[in-house]
Design an enzyme around this catalytic site. Structure first.
Site, PDB file in Angstrom:
ATOM      1  CG  PHE A 213      -1.895   1.178   1.164  1.00  0.00           C
ATOM      2  CD1 PHE A 213      -3.158   1.012   0.601  1.00  0.00           C
ATOM      3  CD2 PHE A 213      -1.545   2.434   1.631  1.00  0.00           C
ATOM      4  CE1 PHE A 213      -4.044   2.080   0.502  1.00  0.00           C
ATOM      5  CE2 PHE A 213      -2.428   3.505   1.537  1.00  0.00           C
ATOM      6  CZ  PHE A 213      -3.674   3.327   0.969  1.00  0.00           C
ATOM      7  CG  ASP A 322       5.607   4.052   1.758  1.00  0.00           C
ATOM      8  OD1 ASP A 322       5.592   4.755   2.784  1.00  0.00           O
ATOM      9  OD2 ASP A 322       4.602   3.864   1.048  1.00  0.00           O
ATOM     10  CE  LYS A 353      -0.289   6.138   7.548  1.00  0.00           C
ATOM     11  NZ  LYS A 353      -1.717   5.999   7.749  1.00  0.00           N
ATOM     12  CB  THR A 377       0.049  25.634  -3.667  1.00  0.00           C
ATOM     13  OG1 THR A 377      -0.457  25.596  -4.987  1.00  0.00           O
ATOM     14  CG2 THR A 377      -0.145  27.005  -3.042  1.00  0.00           C
TER      15      THR A 377
HETATM   16  C1  LIG Z   1       2.936   2.717   3.796  1.00  0.00           C
HETATM   17  C2  LIG Z   1       1.999   3.792   3.367  1.00  0.00           C
HETATM   18  N1  LIG Z   1       2.304   4.565   2.316  1.00  0.00           N
HETATM   19  C3  LIG Z   1       1.500   5.563   1.899  1.00  0.00           C
HETATM   20  C4  LIG Z   1       0.314   5.823   2.541  1.00  0.00           C
HETATM   21  C5  LIG Z   1      -0.573   6.928   2.065  1.00  0.00           C
HETATM   22  O1  LIG Z   1      -0.540   7.976   2.952  1.00  0.00           O
HETATM   23  P1  LIG Z   1      -1.724   9.058   2.970  1.00  0.00           P
HETATM   24  O2  LIG Z   1      -2.952   8.343   3.435  1.00  0.00           O
HETATM   25  O3  LIG Z   1      -1.219  10.109   3.893  1.00  0.00           O
HETATM   26  O4  LIG Z   1      -1.857   9.559   1.583  1.00  0.00           O
HETATM   27  C6  LIG Z   1      -0.056   5.049   3.644  1.00  0.00           C
HETATM   28  C7  LIG Z   1      -1.319   5.294   4.346  1.00  0.00           C
HETATM   29  O5  LIG Z   1      -1.798   4.566   5.154  1.00  0.00           O
HETATM   30  C8  LIG Z   1       0.812   4.004   4.069  1.00  0.00           C
HETATM   31  O6  LIG Z   1       0.501   3.227   5.109  1.00  0.00           O
END
Ligand SMILES: Cc1ncc(COP(=O)(O)O)c(C=O)c1O
Length: 495
Positions: A213, A322, A353, A377
């Protein structure tokens, strides 16, 4: 360190003190606000009647399919989230892993008594063009201070998805720069990119993993593979997707099998890189979560990550880690990938987060030479940096990473014991620090457990098909872990 006495409860708590309808016993929590001694559930269902009314109200203008209940953020405190029906839940999900110091931390409340900070909050700049005079120093002293080792540049952004989205762009620009060298853009490149065609808009790809994800914006969504509902009806890039290890637990009893699983997945990564090269869509980068979170808290070994980095280096692809969900301390290290002892720094590390704003760390190679190539922006928010600065101070002063390891051990050991007590219901406890998960025997039981736990005062979250994930704040202590385990046992006995 300052402790807050009962008289110093935030104003919103005064009615609780006066009428004491919940018979709450507040206890001191280091420098956090006072906390209830345990969860309180007053309504028969969650959402309760007031939440249900608000849901109807919201439903008139917005989709509410994801709303669990309406919270009262004035009253919520420390590890406890209060809802509008008077329920007080021990929150081990923390806004999908985004609350480092719990609710209404006095040190954070205090920040906005300062006029200077309020002015930073209300005068939000277009950071790329009109940054405030403090910005260079703030980036150096706050964000670069927590930069993953070896990464000396940062691009700030808004959220996790847009951090990944822009990190992909940085990777593509880096890749094309390597090919182009110092030659200028050709007229053909400039013209063709305007109609989405190569060579200006080249056929490059980002390799991701099944179960990953990385967000829901268009590019990020092409690398997200956790649930069909996030993707269906939305066009995607044809980019390679490799298998992510699926381990057998307990790890120490399945070493050989799990090693084979690593090898199988790494073999797939190399084969896909070769395949996409022959397809004319070379892999410019590989994106991976240190622990696949939404996809079911799937872990891979440090050896897997070290070998993955070697494959990236060999094939000239950037490694993007990530850390949107794992970053910020809940695995017991500030960045989860620090657990892997990588031979080289990753090329790019994205965050959001718990860090309050989004962005990514990288090396000089990923800074585009021309302006406006990576831009929007807001490009972050200096108001959030004020919070992050204080959060980092509290993490240090209160040794919260040590606490994460202590509280995490109590929770993890307790979950393993529950697995032994209820082997027909639970298995595969895993994770680092307080970033933990356990599998249930099927999806129905998982959903029932998450819902029933809530009615027993504990807010958890589901992930993947059958997992329950635990994502408490960094101020979650051993006694909170014991409350979670007690309530969990009670609920498991009812099944
Ligand atoms: C590992 C990971 N990457 C990216 C995201 C996406 O972040 P956002 O919801 O702030 O767009 C999440 C969201 O849960 C995540 O857990």
């Amino acid at each position: 360190m300052r402790f807050f006495g009962l008289n110093m409860l935030p104003k919103a708590h005064t009615h609780i003190r006066k009428c004491n309808i919940f018979q709450l016993n507040f206890v001191k929590q280091y420098s956090t606000t006072l906390e209830p001694k345990e969860p309180v559930v007053l309504s028969k269902t969650i959402p309760g009647p007031k939440s249900t009314d608000l849901k109807t109200q919201l439903g008139a203008v917005q989709s509410t399919g994801t709303v669990q209940f309406f919270a009262d953020y004035e009253k919520s405190t420390g590890n406890y989230i209060f809802d509008v029906d008077g329920n007080i839940l021990l929150d081990v999900y923390t806004q999908i892993s985004s609350v480092p110091l719990g609710y209404n931390h006095p040190r954070l409340l205090n920040l906005f008594k300062d006029d200077k900070n309020i002015k930073t909050l209300i005068n939000r700049p277009a950071l790329g063009v009109f940054p405030g005079k403090e910005w260079p120093e703030k980036l150096q002293s706050i964000l670069m201070n927590i930069a993953p080792k070896g990464l000396n540049k940062i691009t700030t952004m808004m959220c996790g998805s847009c951090s990944n989205e822009n990190a992909f762009k940085s990777i593509f620009i880096w890749y094309q720069n390597k090919l182009r060298g110092s030659t200028a853009f050709t007229a053909e490149e400039m013209n063709s990119c305007m109609i989405n065609m190569p060579p200006g808009a080249p056929n490059l790809s980002i390799l991701s993993f099944k179960g990953a994800f990385h967000g829901r914006t268009l590019g990020a969504l092409s690398t997200t593979h956790s649930k069909y509902i996030h993707k269906i009806d939305v066009p995607s890039f044809d980019w390679p997707i490799a298998s992510f290890p699926q381990y057998k637990y307990p790890l120490e009893e399945n070493i050989a099998e799990n090693k084979k699983e690593d090898e199988r997945c790494l073999g797939e990564v190399q084969s896909l890189i070769d395949l996409y090269n022959t397809k004319g869509k070379p892999v410019a980068g590989v994106i991976v979560e240190p622990i696949q979170s939404e996809g079911g808290d799937n872990e891979a070994s440090p050896e897997f990550f070290r070998a993955l980095q070697k494959i990236c280096k060999k094939n000239g692809a950037a490694l993007l880690i990530d850390e949107v969900q794992t970053g910020g301390g809940s695995t017991g290290k500030f960045w989860c990938h620090e657990h892997f002892n990588l031979e080289f720094p990753p090329d790019v590390v994205t965050f959001s987060k718990k860090l309050q704003l989004g962005g990514y760390f990288h090396s000089d190679d990923f800074v585009p030479k021309e302006p406006y190539r990576i831009f929007n922006t807001w490009m972050g928010d200096p108001g959030k940096i004020i919070l992050l600065e204080e959060i980092l101070k509290v993490i240090n002063e209160e040794k919260l990473l040590e606490n994460v390891n202590l509280a995490g051990k109590v929770l993890k050991d307790g979950l393993i014991n529950l697995e032994k007590e209820f082997p027909h219901l639970l298995n595969s406890t895993r994770g680092r620090g307080t970033f933990l998960a356990v599998n249930c025997c099927n999806t129905k039981v998982r959903d029932l457990l998450v819902n029933t736990l809530k009615l027993h005062g504990v807010q958890t979250g589901g992930c993947g098909e059958i997992s329950i994930r635990f994502r408490p704040a960094l101020i979650f202590r051993e006694h909170h872990a014991n409350i979670v385990l007690d309530r969990f046992r009670t609920v498991l006995k009812t099944l």
